[in-house]
Design a protein around this motif. Structure first.
Motif, short mmCIF file in Angstrom:
data_model
loop_
_atom_site.label_atom_id
_atom_site.label_comp_id
_atom_site.label_asym_id
_atom_site.label_seq_id
_atom_site.Cartn_x
_atom_site.Cartn_y
_atom_site.Cartn_z
N THR A 201 0.88 -1.17 0.00
CA THR A 201 0.00 0.00 0.00
C THR A 201 0.92 1.22 0.00
O THR A 201 2.14 1.08 0.15
CB THR A 201 -0.91 0.03 1.24
OG1 THR A 201 -0.12 0.37 2.40
CG2 THR A 201 -1.59 -1.32 1.47
N PRO A 202 0.39 2.43 -0.15
CA PRO A 202 1.28 3.61 -0.17
C PRO A 202 2.17 3.74 1.06
O PRO A 202 3.19 4.43 1.00
CB PRO A 202 0.30 4.78 -0.27
CG PRO A 202 -0.87 4.20 -1.01
CD PRO A 202 -1.00 2.81 -0.52
N THR A 203 1.81 3.07 2.18
CA THR A 203 2.64 3.20 3.39
C THR A 203 3.00 1.85 4.01
O THR A 203 3.45 1.82 5.16
CB THR A 203 1.90 4.05 4.45
OG1 THR A 203 0.65 3.42 4.76
CG2 THR A 203 1.67 5.48 3.95
N LEU A 204 2.83 0.75 3.30
CA LEU A 204 3.12 -0.56 3.87
C LEU A 204 4.12 -1.31 2.98
O LEU A 204 3.82 -1.59 1.81
CB LEU A 204 1.83 -1.38 4.02
CG LEU A 204 1.97 -2.70 4.78
CD1 LEU A 204 2.33 -2.44 6.24
CD2 LEU A 204 0.67 -3.52 4.69
N VAL A 205 5.27 -1.64 3.55
CA VAL A 205 6.33 -2.33 2.81
C VAL A 205 6.46 -3.76 3.32
O VAL A 205 6.52 -3.99 4.54
CB VAL A 205 7.68 -1.59 2.96
CG1 VAL A 205 8.79 -2.37 2.24
CG2 VAL A 205 7.58 -0.18 2.40
N ARG A 206 6.50 -4.70 2.41
CA ARG A 206 6.70 -6.12 2.73
C ARG A 206 8.18 -6.45 2.59
O ARG A 206 8.76 -6.31 1.52
CB ARG A 206 5.88 -6.99 1.78
CG ARG A 206 6.02 -8.49 2.02
CD ARG A 206 5.26 -9.24 0.92
NE ARG A 206 5.20 -10.66 1.16
CZ ARG A 206 6.15 -11.52 0.79
NH1 ARG A 206 7.25 -11.08 0.18
NH2 ARG A 206 6.00 -12.81 1.03
N CYS A 207 8.79 -6.91 3.68
CA CYS A 207 10.22 -7.24 3.70
C CYS A 207 10.42 -8.74 3.93
O CYS A 207 9.92 -9.28 4.93
CB CYS A 207 10.95 -6.48 4.80
SG CYS A 207 11.08 -4.70 4.51
N PRO A 208 11.13 -9.45 3.03
CA PRO A 208 11.46 -10.85 3.29
C PRO A 208 12.44 -10.96 4.46
O PRO A 208 13.23 -10.04 4.73
CB PRO A 208 12.12 -11.32 1.99
CG PRO A 208 11.76 -10.28 0.97
CD PRO A 208 11.62 -9.00 1.72
#
Length: 616
Positions: A201-208
């Motif tokens: 989303t514009p403010t949600l980052v998915r990090c492995p």
């Protein structure tokens, strides 16, 4: 905006002229303005200017000019689509389609913030900017707000391979990067790993996140912090809180410190409780090891067959060995390389006539766990002399009513002319005893005769072999029946017709006797290695002969045979490979390269062989 009486222009701070200029400037700044004025039967432009003036007049604020520009763009697209101008099939006319494409192709989020170009409705940002609307500088450092899950992750419940982070000032770009800074348990230090980030989303980052095996070795637990970068260079300041990954089954983590629970094992990055099965062969037994499996309380493997076996020297015998439990899948094997004895995996022991009496070790192992669940048993194999059983004039026949190997024989005399004990029958101090078919001399157990003379050397030069023998006088005898020695330990003169380029192989850690005894085996091995090398690298091995297209008489895959391997000066520590069917490269550099590669190839089966090329 609500309708109602409009205030007079002179009642506010913004004049009518100022308002008109601001509205016209705002509408004209839209890339869609020129396309919208071409829509037949509409006057969107003037209508929007008039609406904009009324909004400014009511609010006494020029900010409405920008809002009316965005509304103008939306109405423009809607008017083109809904305008009642169609052809006979009811489809949009070509002109309308062109107008629609002209508008939508220049409409981008926030007009790309004046930091890029709008191409087909998508912003192409200039070098220093990122994001869907080109509003974020590449060097802008994202601002972390919080972890979406702040309670850590338990490997007992899930894989723990993803963390989502709430971030401001972040752009959806190919250079969006997550840096995971990991603190290893028990003072193991820190490591950093980077992975591509994904803006969900514009403010949600998915990090492995890394797997546990990448981080902690054989310890299940670590803590980490996350940093985000828009350009892989400038990273955010990490949040103060660390997130813990652990397996609560066997690990306790407090703050950044993790420790192992008692009565547990961590094996290959997995947790086990005491007594829990690790594999078919292993269980967790923390009293023995907390990092490796321990053998299951095993099945006791016992050999119920005899431990001592007998045969006469002139027979070959097959004996079936049996384990204590026939329901268990047991595999038999020999430890070491005893002379004249072999054993199959099913326990059939083959005992040949060449064998001396000897002790051997047989291993009984569970088929599924041969390296862990096994028992070693020592067997004694005794060679009997028929003279000792029946006398000097007899043939020993095994009693078929008893199993093989039990030493039960029947005597059959060769003829009627039997000789019994007489004064000169046995050496002095050796008792004589009459037997069924003659007599025997009662030598003490283990008495050998003297060695015979050596045979002639089997080679005139290049290190031949000779042998001598002895016999057992008082069975059983333990030891060697035959003694082999190296003879003619000098090199043969090189025959002129055999001179030429060759490969010299040096044996560095093999005894001379072993080399000579295994001469044929070693020569065959070297020839096979050369053939394999030439098939794989014909450009190095051969220059003038394409042996694959024009096979040699011995076959395309067999350039060399064992007779190509000749003893060179210094044999048996060196051997020479003469080249006949294939010309090796002559350049010194290539020759050296070939020699070392050949040495490596040969050393794959014997670590004590090296090689080089030379001219002879």
């Amino acid at each position: 905006m609500d309708n109602g009486p409009l205030p007079a222009w002179d009642s506010g701070s913004v004049t009518e002229d100022q308002a008109r200029q601001a509205c016209i400037k705002a509408i004209d700044s839209s890339p869609a303005a020129s396309s919208c004025t071409q829509v037949n039967g509409t006057d969107i432009y003037n209508d929007m200017i008039d609406t904009c003036l009324k909004d400014v007049q009511r609010t006494d604020s020029l900010e409405w000019a920008v809002d009316r520009r965005r509304e103008f763009e939306q109405i423009c697209v809607a008017m083109i689509i809904t305008q009642n101008v169609t052809d006979r099939q009811g489809d949009l006319t070509t002109m309308m389609m062109n107008n629609l494409a002209a508008v939508t192709n220049v409409l981008c989020p926030a007009d790309c913030s004046n930091n890029g170009r709008c191409v087909d409705g998508t912003c192409q940002c200039s070098t220093d900017y990122l994001g869907a609307d080109c509003s974020i500088r590449k060097a802008k450092v994202p601002v972390l707000q919080k972890y979406l899950v702040e309670d850590g992750c338990d490997l007992a419940d899930m894989e723990c391979r993803v963390m989502r982070v709430v971030v401001n000032e972040v752009a959806n770009s190919r250079t969006l990067t997550c840096k995971i800074k990991i603190t290893k348990p028990n003072g193991g230090g820190t490591i950093e790993k980077t992975y591509p980030g994904q803006l969900e989303t514009p403010t949600l980052v998915r990090c492995p996140l890394p797997s546990i095996s990448e981080v902690a070795g054989n310890v299940v637990g670590y803590s980490y912090k996350v940093q985000i970068s828009n350009d892989r260079v400038h990273y955010s300041i990490p949040l103060q809180k660390s997130i813990t990954v652990q397996d609560s089954k066997c690990t306790v983590c407090v703050n950044d410190s993790c420790s192992q629970k008692p009565n547990t094992c961590i094996i290959d990055n997995k947790c086990y409780n005491n007594g829990e099965e690790v594999s078919d062969c292993l269980i967790c037994n923390s009293s023995k090891s907390i990092t490796g499996g321990s053998p299951k309380p095993g099945v006791s493997l016992q050999l119920i067959s005899n431990k001592v076996w007998y045969k006469v020297a002139t027979e070959t015998m097959n004996i079936q060995l049996e384990s204590s439990d026939s329901t268990i899948n047991v595999v038999f094997s020999l430890r070491g390389t005893p002379s004249g004895v072999s054993i199959s995996s099913t326990g059939v022991m083959t005992w040949t006539l060449e064998s001396p009496s000897q002790n051997i070790t047989v291993r009984l192992a569970l088929k599924n766990c041969p390296q862990i669940q096994y028992t070693d048993v020592t067997l004694t194999l005794i060679i009997l002399s028929c003279n000792d059983i029946c006398g000097t004039n007899a043939i020993c026949i095994r009693n078929v009513n008893t199993p093989p190997g039990h030493g039960n024989y029947t005597c059959r005399c060769r003829d009627d002319s039997r000789t019994y004990c007489h004064p000169n029958a046995c050496p002095t101090n050796v008792p004589c005893r009459n037997m069924t078919c003659g007599y025997r001399c009662d030598y003490p157990t283990g008495t050998w005769s003297g060695w015979s003379s050596y045979t002639s050397c089997n080679k005139p030069c290049d290190y031949g072999l000779k042998e001598r023998k002895r016999t057992c006088l008082g069975s059983p005898c333990f030891g060697e029946l035959v003694d082999i020695a190296v003879c003619n330990s000098f090199n043969c003169p090189e025959i002129e017709s055999q001179k030429g380029q060759s490969v010299i192989l040096e044996f560095q850690r093999i005894s001379v006797k072993k080399i000579v005894l295994k001469r044929k085996v070693i020569h065959n091995f070297i020839a096979a290695a050369l053939n394999d090398y030439c098939v794989k690298a014909p450009d190095i091995c051969c220059r003038s002969v394409d042996f694959r297209a024009k096979p040699s008489p011995i076959g395309a895959d067999k350039i060399f045979t064992d007779d190509y391997i000749k003893e060179a000066a210094g044999y048996p520590k060196t051997v020479k490979v003469n080249v006949r069917n294939c010309t090796l490269l002559h350049e010194a550099q290539d020759s050296a390269k070939y020699g070392y590669e050949l040495g490596d190839l040969v050393s794959g089966d014997n670590n004590s062989i090296s090689g080089h090329t030379s001219e002879h």
